[in-house]
Scaffold this motif. Sequence first.
Motif, PDB file in Angstrom:
ATOM      1  N   PRO A 196       0.772  -1.243   0.000  1.00 56.34           N
ATOM      2  CA  PRO A 196       0.000   0.000   0.000  1.00 56.34           C
ATOM      3  C   PRO A 196       0.801   1.290   0.000  1.00 56.34           C
ATOM      4  O   PRO A 196       0.221   2.364  -0.076  1.00 56.34           O
ATOM      5  N   LYS A 197       2.144   1.232   0.068  1.00 55.22           N
ATOM      6  CA  LYS A 197       2.886   2.495   0.164  1.00 55.22           C
ATOM      7  C   LYS A 197       4.293   2.356  -0.404  1.00 55.22           C
ATOM      8  O   LYS A 197       4.819   1.255  -0.570  1.00 55.22           O
ATOM      9  N   LYS A 255      -6.811   3.700   0.273  1.00 55.90           N
ATOM     10  CA  LYS A 255      -5.821   3.026  -0.560  1.00 55.90           C
ATOM     11  C   LYS A 255      -6.104   3.209  -2.056  1.00 55.90           C
ATOM     12  O   LYS A 255      -7.190   3.612  -2.466  1.00 55.90           O
ATOM     13  N   TYR A 292      -2.774  -1.972  -3.710  1.00 58.47           N
ATOM     14  CA  TYR A 292      -3.475  -2.550  -2.576  1.00 58.47           C
ATOM     15  C   TYR A 292      -4.906  -2.894  -2.970  1.00 58.47           C
ATOM     16  O   TYR A 292      -5.632  -2.064  -3.521  1.00 58.47           O
TER      17      TYR A 292
END
Length: 255
Positions: A82-83, A119, A223
């Motif tokens: 997610p990042k 997300k 994500y």
Amino acid sequence: MEKNSMKIINCNGLFSIFLLFSYFYLGMAWAGGTLFSDDFEGDTVGQPASLWELAGGAPGKGAKVVKDPLDPNNKVIFVNSPKWVGDLPEGAWAPKDKSYLKWTDYTFEGDFMVDDPSKLFAFNYRAKDYDNMMHYNVRRWDKGIVGVYTRENAQWTGAVKEIQHPTKHKVWYTAQVDVKGHNHTFKIKEAKDKTDFAKIDPLIEEEIKDTKLDSGTIQVMCYGFADNIIVYVDFKDVEAKNKLTTTWAQIRRVN
């Protein structure tokens, strides 16, 4: 009389051979139908999807097959990157078969869902590798941003186009990317909507010329959950909905 009969037989034989080779040549020249499909039903829950591998980016917690949060009898893939990690953007996963890098014009459909509205979920296409790809994402779900972007030579080169299109988390959607030459068409509908994509208006329809991204495979990125992935040319040998059951499509996806 016998000589004439022999000539007729020989001519018929040669004509049959001609037709056979013509049919074979045309079949090779026009390879319509399903190129790849995966519904993850043949995979093991808790394990990586057997046909996929990390294409690049931050792997995060990886991509594994899980039970559909909305239907425990259904298997899906959960992509959990997610990042960014340092200078490395979110991870992307692609089919393992490197022959898919030769794909040029095709239609790519897949179901997707997020359970966290903060997300971003993305499908990539015409992806030569992680650093060179077309990128189609959905984010800021309640406010609704749908956008098309390019990434070339490891650089995001800006949005081709962004529009507002509100979506909801914990709802399955089906996205379609249709790319032919410079023409890129993008559509979304709720997965439960049985309306044929041919009857649905495009969200984004652009002619994209200022790029060298003219061929490549597909990827799932960032994500969220994905299911019923299918890539085809002109027509499907199998319907992605109700799970992929046609043997021919299963054969074509690994050849």
